[in-house]
Write a protein that holds these residues in place. Structure first.
Motif, PDB file in Angstrom:
ATOM      1  N   LYS A 103      -8.580  -7.587  16.819  1.00 44.87           N
ATOM      2  CA  LYS A 103     -10.046  -7.620  16.023  1.00 44.87           C
ATOM      3  C   LYS A 103     -11.204  -8.290  16.765  1.00 44.87           C
ATOM      4  N   SER A 124      -4.189 -10.393  11.686  1.00 45.96           N
ATOM      5  CA  SER A 124      -4.273 -11.744  12.061  1.00 45.96           C
ATOM      6  C   SER A 124      -3.276 -12.052  13.259  1.00 45.96           C
ATOM      7  N   THR A 125      -2.441 -10.998  13.670  1.00 44.93           N
ATOM      8  CA  THR A 125      -1.867 -11.245  14.868  1.00 44.93           C
ATOM      9  C   THR A 125      -1.937 -10.208  16.055  1.00 44.93           C
ATOM     10  N   LYS A 305      -6.771  -6.653   5.753  1.00 45.71           N
ATOM     11  CA  LYS A 305      -5.607  -7.608   5.157  1.00 45.71           C
ATOM     12  C   LYS A 305      -4.592  -6.810   4.577  1.00 45.71           C
ATOM     13  N   GLU A 308      -2.314  -5.192   6.658  1.00 41.18           N
ATOM     14  CA  GLU A 308      -1.454  -6.093   7.270  1.00 41.18           C
ATOM     15  C   GLU A 308      -0.255  -6.050   6.319  1.00 41.18           C
TER      16      GLU A 308
END
Ligand SMILES: Cc1cc2nc3c(=O)[nH]c(=O)nc-3n(C[C@H](O)[C@H](O)[C@H](O)COP(=O)(O)OP(=O)(O)OC[C@H]3O[C@@H](n4cnc5c(N)ncnc54)[C@H](O)[C@@H]3O)c2cc1C
Lengths: 425, 466
Positions: A103, A124-125, A305, A308
């Motif tokens: 990102k 996020s990862t 999100k 994810e």
């Protein structure tokens, strides 16, 4: 085992080999001997060579490593190799290190007026190497093509520890066999990226998102079909059931449709109007057209999100149907997993004909959903889908032939079976 | 020919006839000569040419060849520019031209299932009736087959925006040298069986297996398109326009360039009224939705082109004018036959920013080796087709041509490019492969070859030696 850990410490420096409090770097129940954080391609090569000599397994990740089959092995975290090395505006290319968060990479490029279309697998990862390594055709793949399209060169350490380079800044290359694009989706079974060259696009001149709050996900699918029938193709044509839809539109009462439009200004305005109208005709109780940059970024992050959460659970079945059969695909899914609105999630990426549903019994449900998807022009995705398709035709020989080829390739590259032990065909 | 070999030949031909039928096996001397060539000047003689008409026939032929040690050279229309279909030692040519059924067209789901012998143009013509198309269209699309297009991973004039053949193949069926059939991929991008075997098959030049079916992605024809034609004093001016158009955030469908020599040979062939004194010609095409944005893009492009002081700039306003813009490009390669009996076409590709240096290098090569070299380029892709004109009967000149070819490849590699953007390596460029790749990379190619074809039966000696 302590011998390889000591060896790694001498190769990478003791600070970069972690043996205590490793949890934040690991996903899964097994315990590696160490987490190693190399800082250069040479260090990766030395590390893999040492592991290969010692017969120790290795897996790799940007920020987090899957530990399946990695008991006593080495988890390689690429967090130190996380920089953009070169942006070449004239050629629309960028050299990037593998551990650069995906990102962050996209955001940094956008600031420069440049665009890397593939979406992060887990916002996020995920790292850039993870994007290519997993190779998952993301929800923009209909318009922009899957992630494999974007890798045009790389440097990699093979399972033997040898460094290998391939590709150039040319967007076309057929010199030799196509190991450039083939590498996408190989999930570190054939090597560890140490440097990646991706091709870019000019940033979209104009972007809007149309959001809609709909009674259920099937109504979204109906609207999407009408949009496709008008030959109007957008960047993302997604919808998700209420619970995860909250990430995108907090307070939405039903399923959330998320349509992303990246066109030149006039088309952008017209497309947004048509999309909104079709969603209303299908029964949307509320709609929003988002053009403001900040609001756009926030809605997009919400979608990522939700994506994810879907990507990281094993309790799901993902299948495709023809793009015009998504409504029927959802009906079939209802028959198998029950009312979609009651489950954890159901997600459609309509232009790709992709349907993902939560499932308490993924293995059993995959068989049923594959059977339902095949007459609709699709199947369960990936290797499992190949197996189920062959089963449907009672053609075990075909599936054996396919897996034999996969084994042959892997064995040629990794004769000792060092890399990515969690991946089994 | 010894008696023993002759017996083998009879047995071979008989076996092929038993499998494919008499009408699908060619062994006549003259016909076999025809299949000894492709679009290069290389030549070889096969033991037979066979035209299987089904996957089962392919399997039976492959099994027979494996058991008798006969090599297989897959072939479509034979228009490749790399020596990819040149017969090798002790081989049959297995030609896919008679597997030419369009098995299914599913417009609503953007997919068609076709056999490898389908000619690219035939798909386009059929799809056009419904307002659809298949984007990759190499300039040879009226003759070249899908088997060959996928075998070479062909490009064409639309790659800059739409990509190459690889990007449009959802899945395929193929037969490997062990006689096994595999269907990989599906009718979408999500169905590869873990490894993306479809991508590895694309551009494998018949060395990994024989392809028998494809699932291809088809699309509605874009609602609107604008075609422009610019003539410049020098090729570098055209290169400047290319760079400026891209910098303006526009992704054109087409950016095709021809230099003065090719403008003149094309004018000889067509009498279309091209300015013979122009140093370069650029065809620019943009497409997209029909809401007026294209007109804005045309305005931007007009300004950008003006900055490079063009001799002429035209915007086509009718279909006939669009055709006129393309006419010269379509005849370009064939038109050089007016100037010299033979040509060697290279396929060097450089990063777009190196375009001017590559043009200068080609001009210098022409001087160094005292040869006429015309330049044709997919300029947006940095992909050049320098056409080296000569007479193959002149041994000394031919020798110079080979040296010039090597110099052109060196030029591309020195500029950070590749020796082949879309034509493949085959036999022609095989000796130069080590100039582009380190041994470890070529060895990685070998690993793939061994995984698919450990007995080295499929198009052996092409691209690299096992
Ligand atoms: C005038 C002219 C213009 C051209 N323009 C372009 C262009 O714009 N862009 C471009 O990329 N190329 C171009 N080419 C090159 C050529 O046309 C392409 O490479 C084309 O795709 C070859 O198709 P074909 O049917 O002639 O295949 P062939 O030449 O017969 O075969 C090509 C390769 O594919 C393999 N092959 C064929 N069928 C199969 C099969 N069923 N299974 C496995 N392997 C198979 C062969 O072994 C060979 O290695 C041009 C050539 C000419 C002569």
């Amino acid at each position: 085992m302590s011998q390889i850990v000591e060896q790694l410490k001498s190769l990478l420096g003791a600070d970069n080999v972690i043996t205590k409090d490793m949890t934040k770097y690991l996903r899964g129940g097994e315990q590696p001997a160490a987490v190693a954080c190399p800082g250069t391609g040479e260090e990766v090569a030395a590390l893999v060579k040492a592991a290969a000599d010692a017969g120790v397994k290795v897996n790799v990740g940007g920020a987090v490593v899957d530990t399946t089959g990695l008991s006593g092995g080495i988890a390689v975290v690429m967090k130190r190799m996380n920089k953009i090395l070169e942006i070449d505006r004239n050629n629309l290319t960028c050299w990037v290190q593998p551990g650069m968060p995906h990102k962050e990479f996209c955001d940094a490029l956008l600031k420069e007026g440049l665009y890397f279309p593939p979406e992060p697998y887990a916002v996020s990862t995920s790292s850039v190497a993870g994007c290519i390594g997993i190779g998952d055709p993301d929800s923009k793949a209909f318009k922009y093509m899957p992630p494999r399209t974007y890798i045009i060169a790389y440097e990699m350490v093979l399972p033997t520890g040898e460094p290998m380079k391939i590709g150039s800044k040319c967007i076309k290359c057929v010199s030799g066999l196509d190991l450039i694009h083939f590498i996408a989706g190989t999930r570190a079974t054939l090597g560890i990226f140490t440097k990646i060259l991706v091709k870019l696009q000019p940033a979209p001149v104009c972007r809007s998102i149309v959001l809609a709050d709909l009674p259920n996900i099937t109504t979204a699918a109906k609207a999407f079909l009408s949009i496709q029938k008008r030959r109007l193709f957008v960047s993302r044509e997604n919808a998700i059931t209420n619970k995860l839809g909250q990430h995108i539109w907090s307070g939405a009462k039903g399923a959330v449709a998320f349509v992303d439009i990246e066109e030149f200004p006039k088309a952008n305005v017209e497309y947004a109007k048509i999309v909104e109208a079709e969603l209303k005709i299908a029964g949307a109780t509320a709609t929003k057209i988002i053009s403001d940059e900040k609001e756009y970024a926030s809605a997009e992050l919400g979608w990522l999100k939700a994506r994810e959460a879907v990507n990281l659970t094993d309790k799901k079945v993902r299948f495709t149907v023809g793009a015009s059969n998504v409504v029927k695909g959802l009906d079939a899914a209802k028959g198998v997993v029950g009312a979609l609105e009651d489950g954890e999630f159901a997600l459609i990426e309509a232009q790709l004909g992709k349907v993902t549903v939560a499932s308490a019994n993924p293995e059993a449900d995959a068989v049923k959903l594959n059977k339902a998807a095949m007459p609709l022009g699709g199947n369960v995705s990936g290797l499992l889908g190949s197996k189920l398709r062959c089963d449907e035709y009672s053609d075990q020989a075909m599936f054996d032939n396919i897996t034999q080829l996969l084994h042959n390739i892997r064995k040629e590259f990794d004769p000792k079976g060092i890399l990515a032990p969690g991946i089994q065909f | 020919m010894t008696v023993a070999q002759k017996t083998d030949q009879n047995t071979l031909v008989e076996a092929l006839i038993n499998i494919a039928g008499e009408q699908d096996v060619v062994t006549g001397r003259v016909a076999m000569y025809a299949y000894g060539y492709d679009a290069t000047l290389l030549f070889g003689v096969p033991r037979a040419v066979v035209f299987p008409e089904s996957t089962q026939e392919v399997v039976d032929i492959v099994n027979y060849c494996r058991s008798t040690g006969v090599n297989i050279v897959p072939r479509g229309a034979g228009t490749n520019e790399s020596g990819g279909t040149i017969p090798v030692d002790n081989c049959i040519i297995m030609n896919c031209c008679r597997m030419k059924k369009i098995l299914e067209v599913d417009l609503d789901n953007y997919v068609a299932i076709i056999e490898p012998g389908v000619v690219n143009y035939d798909i386009q013509e059929m799809l056009a009736k419904y307002g659809y198309y298949y984007p990759p269209d190499p300039a040879s699309y009226k003759a070249s087959t899908m088997g060959g297009n996928v075998g070479e991973c062909s490009g064409g004039p639309k790659c800059f925006k739409y990509g190459v053949t690889r990007d449009y193949i959802y899945g395929m069926e193929f037969v490997t040298s062990d006689g096994k059939v595999r269907w990989v991929g599906g009718r979408d991008y999500c169905s590869e069986p873990f490894y993306d075997i479809t991508r590895m098959m694309c551009g494998s030049e018949g060395t990994l297996g024989y392809m028998t079916k494809f699932a291809i992605r088809i699309e509605p024809i874009p609602a609107a398109k604008r075609t422009m034609l610019a003539f410049y004093n020098e090729p570098v001016d055209a290169a400047q326009s290319v760079a400026d158009i891209v910098a303006a955030g526009i992704v054109p469908t087409t950016l095709e360039m021809m230099d003065n020599l090719i403008i003149n040979t094309a004018e000889d062939a067509t009498g279309a009224g091209l300015p013979r004194d122009a140093g370069a010609m650029l065809i620019i095409e943009v497409d997209g939705p029909a809401y007026g944005d294209l007109d804005d893009q045309v305005k931007t492009i007009t300004e950008v082109v003006k900055k490079a002081n063009p001799k002429q700039f035209k915007i086509a306003t009718t279909a006939a004018e669009v055709d006129a813009c393309w006419l010269a490009r379509r005849v370009a390669i064939g038109s050089v036959a007016h100037r010299a009996p033979s040509y060697s076409m290279q396929d060097i590709t450089v990063p777009r920013s190196e375009f001017p240096q590559a043009v200068a290098g080609i001009v210098q090569t022409s001087k160094d080796y005292d040869l006429d070299i015309g330049i044709l380029a997919h300029a947006g892709d940095g992909n050049f087709h320098p056409l080296v004109l000569f007479d193959q009967r002149n041994a000394e000149q031919s020798e110079r041509v080979h040296k010039a070819e090597a110099a052109l490849v060196k030029l591309a590699l020195d500029l950070g490019g590749t020796m082949s953007g879309e034509h493949g390596v085959g036999l022609l460029k095989k000796p130069l492969l080590p100039n582009e790749y380190a041994p470890v990379t070529i060895d990685a190619f070998r690993k793939i070859k061994r995984a698919f074809d450990p007995i080295n039966r499929m198009n052996p000696t092409k691209i690299f030696d096992l």
